[in-house]
Design an enzyme around this catalytic site. Structure first.
Site, PDB file in Angstrom:
ATOM      1  N   ASP A   1     -18.547  11.769  50.107  1.00  0.00           N
ATOM      2  CA  ASP A   1     -19.329  12.871  50.672  1.00  0.00           C
ATOM      3  C   ASP A   1     -20.222  12.275  51.755  1.00  0.00           C
ATOM      4  OD1 ASP A   1     -21.135  15.367  50.832  1.00  0.00           O
ATOM      5  OD2 ASP A   1     -19.741  15.904  49.226  1.00  0.00           O
TER       6      ASP A   1
ATOM      7  N   HIS B   1     -19.444  17.462  55.006  1.00  0.00           N
ATOM      8  CA  HIS B   1     -19.645  16.505  53.908  1.00  0.00           C
ATOM      9  C   HIS B   1     -19.042  15.147  54.254  1.00  0.00           C
ATOM     10  CE1 HIS B   1     -21.324  19.473  51.135  1.00  0.00           C
ATOM     11  NE2 HIS B   1     -20.407  20.313  51.597  1.00  0.00           N
TER      12      HIS B   1
ATOM     13  N   GLU C   1     -18.334  24.514  53.787  1.00  0.00           N
ATOM     14  CA  GLU C   1     -19.706  24.390  54.289  1.00  0.00           C
ATOM     15  C   GLU C   1     -19.805  23.704  55.656  1.00  0.00           C
ATOM     16  OE1 GLU C   1     -22.567  24.598  50.460  1.00  0.00           O
ATOM     17  OE2 GLU C   1     -21.816  22.591  50.889  1.00  0.00           O
TER      18      GLU C   1
END
Length: 684
Positions: A340, A394, A465
């Site tokens: 991440d 990420h 995201e």
């Protein structure tokens, strides 16, 4: 006279020298022996460590049990519940009944997850010791046979732990037994003989049992594992995981027959058998039923657990321990969110710079051998490892070395402030969608992941995201969402190349603003829905034809409920998801899905994000709550109660299962005061 005295003196001196020499020789010999013992000890330790690479988990603390012997109480089954009464040995002629023995013979079958069909068990139980357990293999498939031998080995190791026997490592005997068995099989194949059923006593797996005498009602407990239909050992969503378990008892010999179509079904049958066996602390023996009959098959194909190893690093040993518990609960997909924006702990063969620049430390990394070890370990438990490299968001730390190598900016917004403008949580980082080197690196990483995890029909690309404001700083594109779409399609094309120019049957992505568009073809993409269970996207994704995996934040996010970990922004998803919340969540029922839509639900997955979790809390954050999910996805029992109440029978079974986990060295969370466990039904 003087000469005589001198001769005596010389004799004494000679004797003293001889004695000194003798003592010196003895002392040298002792030092040599101690040195040899010391170095042999080191060799033994090294050999034990090498042999333990694929063992369930480190046994060094497993003899320290948290479940004491409760000699002051006896239990009696009344109206399908165990009633506790004081017990005084000298004041009663009746035998004390332990809590576990009462629980296992009172009411419905006490295993977790509950079988999908009606199960039959006898009220009569039999006592035995682990040395009485034998294996008989009945399969023509060599690879299936090999895996089942190892699975049985670990099954018996757990029985030794449950029986509270000494955990000595008798690995040379086990290795020898395996070698002889395989050599015999090779000779049979050479002579064109059919493979014969193999019988293997537990004692041969572990060598001496330290003079443990046979006791109890059985001369042998033979576990017969039959797999004829399929020799497949590679995971896919169409694996047949059903099994049939039956027992026959005759002449002090109990035969447990587990028949399955595949290795995976047989492995689940072993997990069920392990729960049909328990330790009685009164007679210090194992107990099981004289007869039992179980037909079992899962309701959902995908039963997952996700662990994030980027926000905190977790040792291979901790990951193995988690997978071992997954196997016992029949969860079948370990979703490894390995990287991440916080860290990049995986050491790539092609691009070691990612870990050099992105790992927390040199010791907090996973080599390809580490990953392969976890994958092979998980296979023995019937668990597939799915490696996820989340992209394009990420992805920050570890991606900043591109300019030094002449590859340009591989990622943008790395650690940019104020972080809340450019990402969902600190630190920020998002891959560069207009740098072809970025896609080449992804392709090489996909190749490595596929080689490590083995053939698969499902692969996870991440994809959630994305913060368009991050890219907006660098690009003048008016359609930034289109740029996001292009990135995912290009990543999917690179995945196809990495997989030998064959696209995986299913490509999973997280639900996002992109999955609400028509960018990703529903014929290949599976959407893992992480949002709220009442969000409209749940219905829209199904209506748009996507297969889905439910991971609703309001039910199956196990990291929630521990408060905010930062000063600004909303960093907490409250409240805490209790095991009852996890268990009662049945989105397919709540959404009133028709038959067609239900087929699009592949299953579900509990998620453990690790902003506030490290190895010290892992066990009790996961267990037994992940087990609650396991039963929901395996048998999905009907529950006519309201959404806040769980049936007393479920409390009883999960309480006993939690004790099983503790027996096996997994530090599972306590469910309620011990009084409630000892007095079933009184606290509900």
């Amino acid at each position: 006279m003087l000469l005589l005295r001198r001769l005596r003196y010389l004799y004494k001196m000679s004797l003293a020298v001889s004695l000194r020499r003798a003592l010196l020789v003895l002392l040298s010999g002792a030092v040599f022996i101690l040195t040899v013992l010391y170095w042999n000890q080191g060799v033994i330790k090294t050999q034990a460590y090498s042999d333990s690479q694929l063992r369930p988990h480190n046994h060094k603390d497993r003899n320290h049990l948290s479940i004491p012997v409760e000699k002051s109480w006896t239990y009696k089954c009344e109206n399908d519940r165990c009633v506790r009464t004081p017990y005084r040995k000298n004041a009663s002629n009746t035998k004390r009944v332990s809590f576990t023995s009462c629980s296992m013979t009172c009411g419905d079958i006490n295993i977790w997850p509950h079988p999908t069909t009606k199960s039959l068990i006898s009220a009569h139980t039999l006592r035995f010791s682990v040395e009485d357990v034998q294996l008989q293999l009945d399969t023509p498939h060599r690879e299936v046979s090999k895996l089942l031998k190892i699975a049985f080995d670990w099954f018996v190791r757990d029985l030794r732990q449950i029986q509270r026997l000494d955990y000595a490592t008798h690995t040379p005997e086990a290795a020898a037994a395996t070698f002889v068995s395989e050599a015999t099989s090779r000779q049979r194949r050479h002579n064109n003989e059919a493979p014969a059923p193999e019988t293997q006593p537990a004692a041969s797996l572990f060598g001496s049992t330290f003079g443990l005498q046979r006791a109890g009602d059985l001369e042998s407990l033979q576990v017969k594992l039959s797999v004829h239909e399929s020799g497949e050992i590679d995971f896919n969503l169409d694996n047949n995981e059903s099994y049939h378990l039956s027992t026959t008892f005759e002449h002090q010999r109990l035969v447990v027959h587990i028949a399955a179509h595949t290795f995976f079904g047989a492995r689940h049958g072993l997990s069920t058998l392990q729960q049909l066996i328990w330790y009685d602390d009164e007679d210090r023996l194992l107990h099981t039923y004289a007869s039992s009959l179980i037909n079992d098959v899962p309701k959902f194909r995908y039963r997952g657990l996700m662990l994030d190893t980027s926000r905190h690093f977790f040792s291979v040993e901790a990951i193995k321990r988690t997978i071992a518990a997954m196997g016992l609960t029949k969860l079948n997909r370990f979703h490894w969110h390995i990287t991440d924006a916080q860290s990049f702990p995986y050491v790539s063969r092609h691009y070691p710079e990612l870990a050099e620049h992105g790992a927390y430390s040199e010791s907090e990394t996973y080599s390809d051998q580490d990953v392969r070890e976890v994958v092979e370990f998980a296979r023995i438990y019937g668990v597939q490892v799915l490696l996820e490299l989340d992209a394009p968001a990420h992805a920050g730390n570890g991606w900043d070395w591109g300019p030094k190598r002449g590859l340009g900016e591989l990622a943008m917004c790395i650690n940019q402030q104020p972080w809340s403008f450019y990402c969902g949580e600190p630190p920020c980082g998002q891959l560069n969608p207009k740098n072809n080197h970025t896609y080449l690196i992804l392709q090489r990483l996909y190749e490595e992941f596929l080689q490590l995890s083995g053939p698969t029909d499902i692969f996870h690309l991440g994809g959630d995201e994305v913060n368009l404001d991050c890219w907006a700083q660098y690009f003048n594109d008016t359609d930034l969402r289109g740029l996001w779409c292009d990135f995912m399609l290009q990543s999917n094309a690179r995945l196809k190349l990495a997989n030998g120019n064959v696209p995986p049957k299913y490509v999973a992505v997280w639900s996002s603003a992109l999955t609400n568009t028509k960018c990703l073809p529903n014929s290949q993409f599976v959407v893992q829905i992480w949002g709220g269970s009442t969000w409209q996207e749940n219905y829209d994704l199904l209506d748009n034809g996507y297969n889905v995996i439910f991971s609703h934040v309001d039910a199956w996010y196990l990291d929630c409920g521990f408060g905010s970990w930062r000063a600004t922004g909303e960093a907490a998803c409250s409240p805490y998801r209790t095991w009852q919340n996890v268990y009662k969540h049945r989105p397919w029922e709540r959404m009133r899905l028709d038959k067609k839509r239900r087929k699009q639900v592949l299953g579900g997955e509990a998620c453990m994000w690790t902003e506030q979790v490290d190895e010290n809390q892992l066990d009790n954050r996961l267990w037994p709550r992940a087990a609650a999910l396991a039963e929901r996805l395996w048998s999905d029992p009907n529950d006519d109660h309201d959404f806040d109440v769980v049936q007393p029978d479920v409390f009883r079974r999960i309480s006993l299962f939690r004790n099983r986990l503790v027996e096996l060295g997994i530090k599972a969370e306590a469910l309620f005061p011990k009084y409630c466990a000892q007095n079933p039904g009184e606290c509900i």
